[in-house]
Write an enzyme that holds these catalytic residues in place. Structure first.
Site, PDB file in Angstrom:
ATOM      1  N   GLU A  18       1.029  -1.132  -0.162  1.00  0.00           N
ATOM      2  CA  GLU A  18      -0.127   0.316   0.058  1.00  0.00           C
ATOM      3  C   GLU A  18       1.240   1.104   0.373  1.00  0.00           C
ATOM      4  OE1 GLU A  18      -3.549   0.559   2.835  1.00  0.00           O
ATOM      5  OE2 GLU A  18      -2.168   2.290   3.143  1.00  0.00           O
ATOM      6  N   THR A  49      -3.963   4.660  -1.129  1.00  0.00           N
ATOM      7  CA  THR A  49      -5.054   5.363  -0.608  1.00  0.00           C
ATOM      8  C   THR A  49      -5.689   7.178  -1.222  1.00  0.00           C
ATOM      9  OG1 THR A  49      -3.275   6.395   0.672  1.00  0.00           O
ATOM     10  CG2 THR A  49      -3.278   4.555   1.792  1.00  0.00           C
ATOM     11  N   HIS A  94      -7.527   3.123  -3.591  1.00  0.00           N
ATOM     12  CA  HIS A  94      -8.994   3.656  -2.456  1.00  0.00           C
ATOM     13  C   HIS A  94      -9.699   4.183  -3.356  1.00  0.00           C
ATOM     14  CE1 HIS A  94      -5.848   1.814   0.624  1.00  0.00           C
ATOM     15  NE2 HIS A  94      -5.973   0.838  -0.852  1.00  0.00           N
ATOM     16  N   ARG A 124     -15.689   3.144   3.179  1.00  0.00           N
ATOM     17  CA  ARG A 124     -16.398   4.347   3.073  1.00  0.00           C
ATOM     18  C   ARG A 124     -15.649   5.298   3.235  1.00  0.00           C
ATOM     19  NH1 ARG A 124     -19.099   4.417   9.048  1.00  0.00           N
ATOM     20  NH2 ARG A 124     -16.524   5.606   9.559  1.00  0.00           N
ATOM     21  N   ASP A 126     -12.988   7.646   6.445  1.00  0.00           N
ATOM     22  CA  ASP A 126     -12.420   7.816   7.581  1.00  0.00           C
ATOM     23  C   ASP A 126     -13.783   9.191   7.549  1.00  0.00           C
ATOM     24  OD1 ASP A 126     -10.870   6.221   9.089  1.00  0.00           O
ATOM     25  OD2 ASP A 126      -8.595   6.478   8.155  1.00  0.00           O
ATOM     26  N   ALA A 144     -19.649   1.556   2.572  1.00  0.00           N
ATOM     27  CA  ALA A 144     -18.786   1.386   1.443  1.00  0.00           C
ATOM     28  C   ALA A 144     -19.537   0.004   0.876  1.00  0.00           C
ATOM     29  CB  ALA A 144     -18.475   0.440   2.328  1.00  0.00           C
ATOM     30  N   HIS A 183     -14.622  -3.828  13.080  1.00  0.00           N
ATOM     31  CA  HIS A 183     -14.288  -2.285  12.843  1.00  0.00           C
ATOM     32  C   HIS A 183     -14.656  -1.354  13.964  1.00  0.00           C
ATOM     33  CE1 HIS A 183     -15.975   2.174  11.373  1.00  0.00           C
ATOM     34  NE2 HIS A 183     -14.913   1.113  10.376  1.00  0.00           N
ATOM     35  N   LYS A 199     -21.273  -7.644   1.716  1.00  0.00           N
ATOM     36  CA  LYS A 199     -20.602  -6.596   0.823  1.00  0.00           C
ATOM     37  C   LYS A 199     -20.501  -7.703  -0.507  1.00  0.00           C
ATOM     38  CE  LYS A 199     -18.216  -3.556   3.733  1.00  0.00           C
ATOM     39  NZ  LYS A 199     -17.162  -3.191   4.323  1.00  0.00           N
ATOM     40  N   GLN A 246       4.600   4.572  18.233  1.00  0.00           N
ATOM     41  CA  GLN A 246       3.210   4.237  17.332  1.00  0.00           C
ATOM     42  C   GLN A 246       2.478   3.301  18.680  1.00  0.00           C
ATOM     43  OE1 GLN A 246       5.343   2.040  14.058  1.00  0.00           O
ATOM     44  NE2 GLN A 246       4.893   4.266  12.866  1.00  0.00           N
TER      45      GLN A 246
HETATM   46  P1  FAD Z   1     -18.504   0.092   5.974  1.00  0.00           P
HETATM   47  O1  FAD Z   1     -18.311  -1.281   5.315  1.00  0.00           O
HETATM   48  O2  FAD Z   1     -19.557   1.395   5.587  1.00  0.00           O
HETATM   49  O3  FAD Z   1     -18.328   0.242   7.837  1.00  0.00           O
HETATM   50  C1  FAD Z   1     -18.434   0.849   8.403  1.00  0.00           C
HETATM   51  C2  FAD Z   1     -18.776   0.834   9.894  1.00  0.00           C
HETATM   52  O4  FAD Z   1     -20.419   0.655   9.630  1.00  0.00           O
HETATM   53  C3  FAD Z   1     -18.703  -0.672  10.404  1.00  0.00           C
HETATM   54  O5  FAD Z   1     -18.717  -0.529  11.961  1.00  0.00           O
HETATM   55  C4  FAD Z   1     -20.114  -2.414   9.795  1.00  0.00           C
HETATM   56  O6  FAD Z   1     -20.157  -2.579  10.952  1.00  0.00           O
HETATM   57  C5  FAD Z   1     -21.037  -1.174   9.674  1.00  0.00           C
HETATM   58  N1  FAD Z   1     -22.072  -1.746   8.443  1.00  0.00           N
HETATM   59  C6  FAD Z   1     -21.466  -1.698   7.231  1.00  0.00           C
HETATM   60  N2  FAD Z   1     -22.538  -1.274   6.102  1.00  0.00           N
HETATM   61  C7  FAD Z   1     -23.875  -0.817   7.700  1.00  0.00           C
HETATM   62  C8  FAD Z   1     -24.534  -0.950   6.595  1.00  0.00           C
HETATM   63  N3  FAD Z   1     -25.657  -0.707   5.539  1.00  0.00           N
HETATM   64  N4  FAD Z   1     -25.611  -0.090   7.837  1.00  0.00           N
HETATM   65  C9  FAD Z   1     -26.067   0.375   8.623  1.00  0.00           C
HETATM   66  N5  FAD Z   1     -24.137  -0.116   8.990  1.00  0.00           N
HETATM   67  C10 FAD Z   1     -23.438  -1.025   8.487  1.00  0.00           C
HETATM   68  N6  FAD Z   1      -9.562   5.401   4.652  1.00  0.00           N
HETATM   69  C11 FAD Z   1      -9.845   6.063   4.241  1.00  0.00           C
HETATM   70  O7  FAD Z   1     -10.426   7.025   4.233  1.00  0.00           O
HETATM   71  N7  FAD Z   1      -9.352   6.232   3.109  1.00  0.00           N
HETATM   72  C12 FAD Z   1      -8.172   4.533   2.453  1.00  0.00           C
HETATM   73  O8  FAD Z   1      -7.656   4.827   1.407  1.00  0.00           O
HETATM   74  C13 FAD Z   1      -8.730   3.408   3.270  1.00  0.00           C
HETATM   75  N8  FAD Z   1      -7.948   3.235   3.413  1.00  0.00           N
HETATM   76  C14 FAD Z   1      -8.377   1.528   3.716  1.00  0.00           C
HETATM   77  C15 FAD Z   1      -7.343  -0.062   3.045  1.00  0.00           C
HETATM   78  C16 FAD Z   1      -8.124  -1.093   4.287  1.00  0.00           C
HETATM   79  C17 FAD Z   1      -7.145  -2.172   3.933  1.00  0.00           C
HETATM   80  C18 FAD Z   1      -8.832  -0.218   5.354  1.00  0.00           C
HETATM   81  C19 FAD Z   1      -8.902  -1.706   6.592  1.00  0.00           C
HETATM   82  C20 FAD Z   1      -8.970   0.378   5.765  1.00  0.00           C
HETATM   83  C21 FAD Z   1      -9.205   1.609   4.859  1.00  0.00           C
HETATM   84  N9  FAD Z   1      -9.609   3.350   4.824  1.00  0.00           N
HETATM   85  C22 FAD Z   1      -9.224   4.144   4.164  1.00  0.00           C
HETATM   86  C23 FAD Z   1     -10.746   3.400   6.330  1.00  0.00           C
HETATM   87  C24 FAD Z   1     -11.880   2.778   6.537  1.00  0.00           C
HETATM   88  O9  FAD Z   1     -11.728   3.644   5.124  1.00  0.00           O
HETATM   89  C25 FAD Z   1     -12.401   3.140   7.100  1.00  0.00           C
HETATM   90  O10 FAD Z   1     -11.680   1.945   8.876  1.00  0.00           O
HETATM   91  C26 FAD Z   1     -13.800   3.101   8.222  1.00  0.00           C
HETATM   92  O11 FAD Z   1     -13.827   3.556   9.050  1.00  0.00           O
HETATM   93  C27 FAD Z   1     -14.654   2.109   7.397  1.00  0.00           C
HETATM   94  O12 FAD Z   1     -14.619   1.726   5.924  1.00  0.00           O
HETATM   95  P2  FAD Z   1     -15.604   0.546   5.283  1.00  0.00           P
HETATM   96  O13 FAD Z   1     -15.268   0.758   4.222  1.00  0.00           O
HETATM   97  O14 FAD Z   1     -15.003  -0.670   6.216  1.00  0.00           O
HETATM   98  O15 FAD Z   1     -16.428   0.963   6.303  1.00  0.00           O
END
Ligand code: FAD
Length: 317
Positions: A18, A49, A94, A124, A126, A144, A183, A199, A246
């Protein structure tokens, strides 16, 4: 080539890295140097990212503060295009819900399709640093899975405008995030896994996990996923701990646990070099055990630092 094809055709554990876009104002050379440093490990792909806008406040006349929006690390799409053309290497941008309307997402996906990118990691995103809680755009996606469905629709040739007929069907292979330690917003791991399963049902083809420092968390997560019927490849995400700071910043920013033994070793280290050595050795142990367990690949969070990652990759080749 699609990530799923890389995984299916891999003769041994594949590597992926990454990358973080440079800060605005810097050039792309650092990215090229990182990729060149890591090419000897024949990575299956690198992913880049995406960083949300942030709010900064400037003092204007009479002490008033003016709020401005800045995007400090733009360039994800450009970096993907540059790397794939220069190194003939597959790239995974991403793409995030935060800060984007559906229309802007559609246009970004069209750009990616036109430059030949075949893979995306849908997230989704941050929350904005100063906001604490994630807020979607008025016409954007909240989760997401909704973004994933937009990409899946485009893969079926379905765009936002219902009047568009016989549209180009994109071919994106879709990855999603997984959290071995759940999460941070999920009430529990079971609930998080139910959304992950959704998903997969809607078209996710592989998972990349959040970093973890105890392999038991990954093995347990994979076992629970399989029990739920989540049967797509799950790539473990690894990052070496490289500074004493860290010990606090990783749990704070990524909501991960650090094992007692690692914390103890780092706390007792006398020099910065010793801390780095301990972190790299720990990660090598993790990577070797994961490889021996037959994971589909080892995914490294480089965070702009190629050297520790290269040291680890060399040790587990
Ligand atoms: P989601 O899948 O939307 O989940 C978010 C929360 O909501 C979870 O608690 C889940 O259980 C819950 N949930 C999911 N779907 C629903 C629904 N339909 N209704 C109700 N609840 C739901 N962030 C960045 O900003 N930029 C990046 O480039 C980036 N890269 C990443 C790469 C990796 C490999 C990882 C693991 C994380 C990365 N992140 C990045 C962080 C990520 O965006 C955050 O962790 C964010 O808070 C959640 O993303 P998600 O896609 O898992 O969200």
């Amino acid at each position: 080539m699609k990530i799923t094809q890389h995984i299916a055709e891999a003769k041994s554990t594949l590597f992926s890295f990454e990358l973080l876009p440079p800060l605005k104002g810097e050039n792309i050379q650092r990215i090229h140097q990182t990729v060149e440093r890591l090419m000897e490990f024949d990575p299956a792909f690198v992913d880049v990212t995406y960083h949300r806008e942030e709010y900064v406040y400037h003092e204007v006349q009479s002490g008033l503060l003016q709020k401005r929006t800045v995007r400090k690390r733009p360039g994800t799409v450009g970096i993907c295009a540059a790397i794939s053309h220069k190194y003939n290497l597959d790239t995974v941008p991403h793409i995030i819900c935060g800060g984007f309307t559906k229309e802007e997402t559609e246009n970004a996906l069209i750009d990616l399709d036109f430059v030949g990118v075949e893979n995306v990691l849908v997230l989704r995103g941050d929350p904005i640093r100063s906001e604490g809680r994630f807020k979607a755009e008025a016409d954007g996606h909240s989760y997401a899975i909704d973004l994933l469905n937009q990409v899946a629709d485009m893969n079926r040739g379905k765009y936002l405008d219902p009047d568009l007929k016989n549209s180009n069907a994109t071919q994106f292979c879709i990855g999603v995030a997984g959290y071995p330690e759940k999460h941070f917003e999920a009430p529990n791991l079971a609930s998080d896994l139910r959304w992950l399963k959704r998903k997969v049902e809607d078209g996710a083809e592989y998972v990349i996990t959040q970093m973890f420092f105890d392999n038991a968390a990954y093995f347990d997560f994979v076992a629970k996923c399989r029990k739920q019927g989540i049967d797509i490849p799950i790539l473990p995400g690894l990052k070496p701990l490289t500074t004493k700071g860290q010990l606090n910043s990783l749990p704070q920013n990524f909501h991960v646990n650090l094992p007692d033994e690692l914390v103890d070793l780092i706390e007792r280290a006398k020099t910065k070099e010793a801390v780095k050595e301990i972190g790299v050795e720990w990660c090598i142990r993790q990577a070797k055990e994961l490889k021996d367990a037959g994971v589909p690949g080892l995914h490294f969070y480089t965070m702009g630092k190629a050297d520790p990652t290269a040291q680890i990759a060399k040790a587990v080749l």
